[in-house]
Design a protein around this motif. Structure first.
Motif, PDB file in Angstrom:
ATOM      1  N   CYS A 193     -46.055  34.100  -0.515  1.00  0.00           N
ATOM      2  CA  CYS A 193     -44.908  33.796   0.350  1.00  0.00           C
ATOM      3  C   CYS A 193     -45.279  34.060   1.807  1.00  0.00           C
ATOM      4  CB  CYS A 193     -43.704  34.658  -0.050  1.00  0.00           C
ATOM      5  SG  CYS A 193     -42.321  34.455   1.104  1.00  0.00           S
ATOM      6  N   GLY A 232     -34.436  34.433  -0.474  1.00  0.00           N
ATOM      7  CA  GLY A 232     -34.945  35.167  -1.630  1.00  0.00           C
ATOM      8  C   GLY A 232     -33.802  35.737  -2.466  1.00  0.00           C
ATOM      9  N   CYS A 290     -39.466  41.855  -4.141  1.00  0.00           N
ATOM     10  CA  CYS A 290     -40.028  41.825  -2.784  1.00  0.00           C
ATOM     11  C   CYS A 290     -39.426  42.947  -1.938  1.00  0.00           C
ATOM     12  CB  CYS A 290     -39.734  40.465  -2.155  1.00  0.00           C
ATOM     13  SG  CYS A 290     -40.235  40.371  -0.426  1.00  0.00           S
ATOM     14  N   CYS A 332     -38.871  37.231  -6.174  1.00  0.00           N
ATOM     15  CA  CYS A 332     -38.202  37.748  -4.969  1.00  0.00           C
ATOM     16  C   CYS A 332     -37.453  39.059  -5.247  1.00  0.00           C
ATOM     17  CB  CYS A 332     -37.239  36.707  -4.413  1.00  0.00           C
ATOM     18  SG  CYS A 332     -38.084  35.319  -3.633  1.00  0.00           S
ATOM     19  N   PRO A 391     -40.031  30.922   4.023  1.00  0.00           N
ATOM     20  CA  PRO A 391     -39.775  31.675   2.791  1.00  0.00           C
ATOM     21  C   PRO A 391     -40.163  30.817   1.603  1.00  0.00           C
ATOM     22  CG  PRO A 391     -37.718  30.813   3.713  1.00  0.00           C
ATOM     23  CD  PRO A 391     -38.806  30.495   4.707  1.00  0.00           C
ATOM     24  N   GLU A 392     -40.708  31.444   0.565  1.00  0.00           N
ATOM     25  CA  GLU A 392     -41.084  30.680  -0.635  1.00  0.00           C
ATOM     26  C   GLU A 392     -40.460  31.359  -1.844  1.00  0.00           C
ATOM     27  OE1 GLU A 392     -45.301  29.168  -0.451  1.00  0.00           O
ATOM     28  OE2 GLU A 392     -45.326  30.463   1.305  1.00  0.00           O
ATOM     29  N   PRO A 393     -39.140  31.106  -2.009  1.00  0.00           N
ATOM     30  CA  PRO A 393     -38.406  31.830  -3.048  1.00  0.00           C
ATOM     31  C   PRO A 393     -38.928  31.562  -4.453  1.00  0.00           C
ATOM     32  CG  PRO A 393     -36.912  30.584  -1.613  1.00  0.00           C
ATOM     33  CD  PRO A 393     -38.303  30.137  -1.298  1.00  0.00           C
ATOM     34  N   CYS A 414     -33.686  38.887   3.328  1.00  0.00           N
ATOM     35  CA  CYS A 414     -34.130  37.500   3.179  1.00  0.00           C
ATOM     36  C   CYS A 414     -33.095  36.723   2.338  1.00  0.00           C
ATOM     37  CB  CYS A 414     -35.496  37.464   2.496  1.00  0.00           C
ATOM     38  SG  CYS A 414     -36.101  35.797   2.198  1.00  0.00           S
ATOM     39  N   ALA A 466     -36.543  41.654   0.261  1.00  0.00           N
ATOM     40  CA  ALA A 466     -35.475  40.844  -0.346  1.00  0.00           C
ATOM     41  C   ALA A 466     -34.122  41.120   0.307  1.00  0.00           C
ATOM     42  CB  ALA A 466     -35.408  41.117  -1.845  1.00  0.00           C
ATOM     43  N   ARG A 469     -43.406  34.031   4.454  1.00  0.00           N
ATOM     44  CA  ARG A 469     -42.491  34.916   5.201  1.00  0.00           C
ATOM     45  C   ARG A 469     -42.814  36.379   4.908  1.00  0.00           C
ATOM     46  NH1 ARG A 469     -36.076  34.260   4.933  1.00  0.00           N
ATOM     47  NH2 ARG A 469     -36.448  32.809   6.667  1.00  0.00           N
ATOM     48  N   LYS A 470     -43.069  36.678   3.646  1.00  0.00           N
ATOM     49  CA  LYS A 470     -43.425  38.063   3.292  1.00  0.00           C
ATOM     50  C   LYS A 470     -44.688  38.480   4.059  1.00  0.00           C
ATOM     51  CE  LYS A 470     -45.003  38.992  -0.893  1.00  0.00           C
ATOM     52  NZ  LYS A 470     -45.049  39.209  -2.335  1.00  0.00           N
TER      53      LYS A 470
HETATM   54  S1  SF4 Z   1     -37.527  37.616  -0.789  1.00  0.00           S
HETATM   55 FE1  SF4 Z   1     -38.832  35.966  -1.609  1.00  0.00          FE
HETATM   56  S2  SF4 Z   1     -38.726  34.348  -0.073  1.00  0.00           S
HETATM   57 FE2  SF4 Z   1     -37.976  36.205   0.904  1.00  0.00          FE
HETATM   58  S3  SF4 Z   1     -39.751  37.140   1.903  1.00  0.00           S
HETATM   59 FE3  SF4 Z   1     -39.624  38.035  -0.123  1.00  0.00          FE
HETATM   60  S4  SF4 Z   1     -40.932  36.789  -1.454  1.00  0.00           S
HETATM   61 FE4  SF4 Z   1     -40.503  35.611   0.415  1.00  0.00          FE
END
Ligand code: SF4
Length: 286
Positions: free
Chosen positions: A26, A264, A255, A252, A246-248, A261, A258, A28-29
């Motif tokens: 991901c 997510g 994460c 997530c 972001p790549e949900p 985000c 989360a 964004r992460k």
């Molecule tokens: S919650 Fe999911 S989409 Fe958002 S930053 Fe974390 S891994 Fe990425």
């Protein structure tokens, strides 16, 4: 100015397997973890990470710092107690129960080991460079068997592991390449030592499988380097979300970011900090 003169060496992109995999998982992460300053607030610590960290610490001391006569069950129990921390557990009772369970796990793992056995290296940093990247990582343990180095990684997660996990692990393949480079020795074998089941998932790499992992690592590193260049040139918030979207996914919920985000959270609500523990035995016993 970032312009390159012809023939001028390009700067190598420095990365660990974890960093590469974060970018692959991901963007964004990745941005939150490695680029944003100040770093956005992370969620609370995870209890399963506490278990993993303490177990790794104790095994590093056992093989790397303690002389053989000190390698006794009593010393292991004492070290597990003194290193234990409460981070991520629901309450003191859950923490105490996992401290005992983790201690049993380590004692079970060490039961049949030779206390006089000396690994070639413990928590050793290995590294190698490709044309465009400098890849490095820290190996839990490097054994030496029949003139070959063996890469050993301790695992404490709930899922039992297979030889496919060992063979497909990008990190383990990069450790093989790094160990060859740093220690100048033959190395093909990788082993995941899964403490909860006291089993070993092993694989032997060959030139083809290592080349495959190296190509994958270089490809991720190229993409991450290009994205970082855009970041350092300066991005608006909207542009940052484009370059590091972001790549949900169902992951997530695990994460660290989360809670901040929305994309997510929509896919998977943040898990409880102790949700990664396998409490089934305790629940059955209770
Ligand atoms: S919650 Fe999911 S989409 Fe958002 S930053 Fe974390 S891994 Fe990425």
């Amino acid at each position: 100015m970032n312009e390159m003169l012809p023939g001028m060496p390009t700067e190598l992109f420095v990365a660990t397997p974890t960093k590469l995999l974060n970018f692959a998982d991901c963007k964004r992460k990745y941005r939150y973890t490695y680029l944003e300053t100040p770093r956005p607030p992370k969620g609370p610590p995870w209890a399963h990470n506490t278990v993993g960290a303490v177990v790794h610490e104790v095994l590093a001391d056992f093989y790397g710092r303690w002389p053989a006569p000190r390698r006794t069950p009593d010393e292991v129990v004492g070290k597990m107690r003194s290193s234990w921390r409460q981070e991520g557990f629901r309450d003191e009772q859950q923490s105490a129960s996992w401290r005992e369970r983790s201690t049993d796990m380590v004692l079970g793992y060490l039961r049949d080991s030779d206390p006089y056995y000396e690994p070639l290296a413990v928590e050793r940093t290995v590294a190698f460079t490709t044309e465009r990247a400098s890849l490095r990582g820290r190996v839990d343990r490097i054994d030496e068997r029949a003139d070959q180095l063996v890469i050993v990684d301790y695992k404490t997660g709930r899922r039992p592991l297979t030889s496919t996990d060992a063979r497909s692990s990008l990190a383990m393949a990069l450790y093989v390449l790094g160990a060859r480079r740093v220690l100048h020795r033959a190395c093909t074998r990788v082993e995941l030592h899964h403490l909860p089941t006291n089993t070993i998932a092993a694989a032997d790499h060959d030139d083809q499988s290592l080349a495959h992992h190296q190509r994958r690592a270089e490809s991720i590193a190229d993409d991450a380097a290009a994205a970082e260049t855009r970041w350092h040139e300066g991005l608006t918030l909207a542009e940052a979300d484009e370059v590091f979207p972001p790549e949900p996914s169902p992951l997530c919920g695990w994460c660290d970011f989360a809670r901040i985000c929305p994309q997510g959270r929509r896919v998977a609500p943040p898990r409880d900090p102790w949700a990664g523990l396998d409490d089934s035995d305790i629940a059955e016993a209770g």
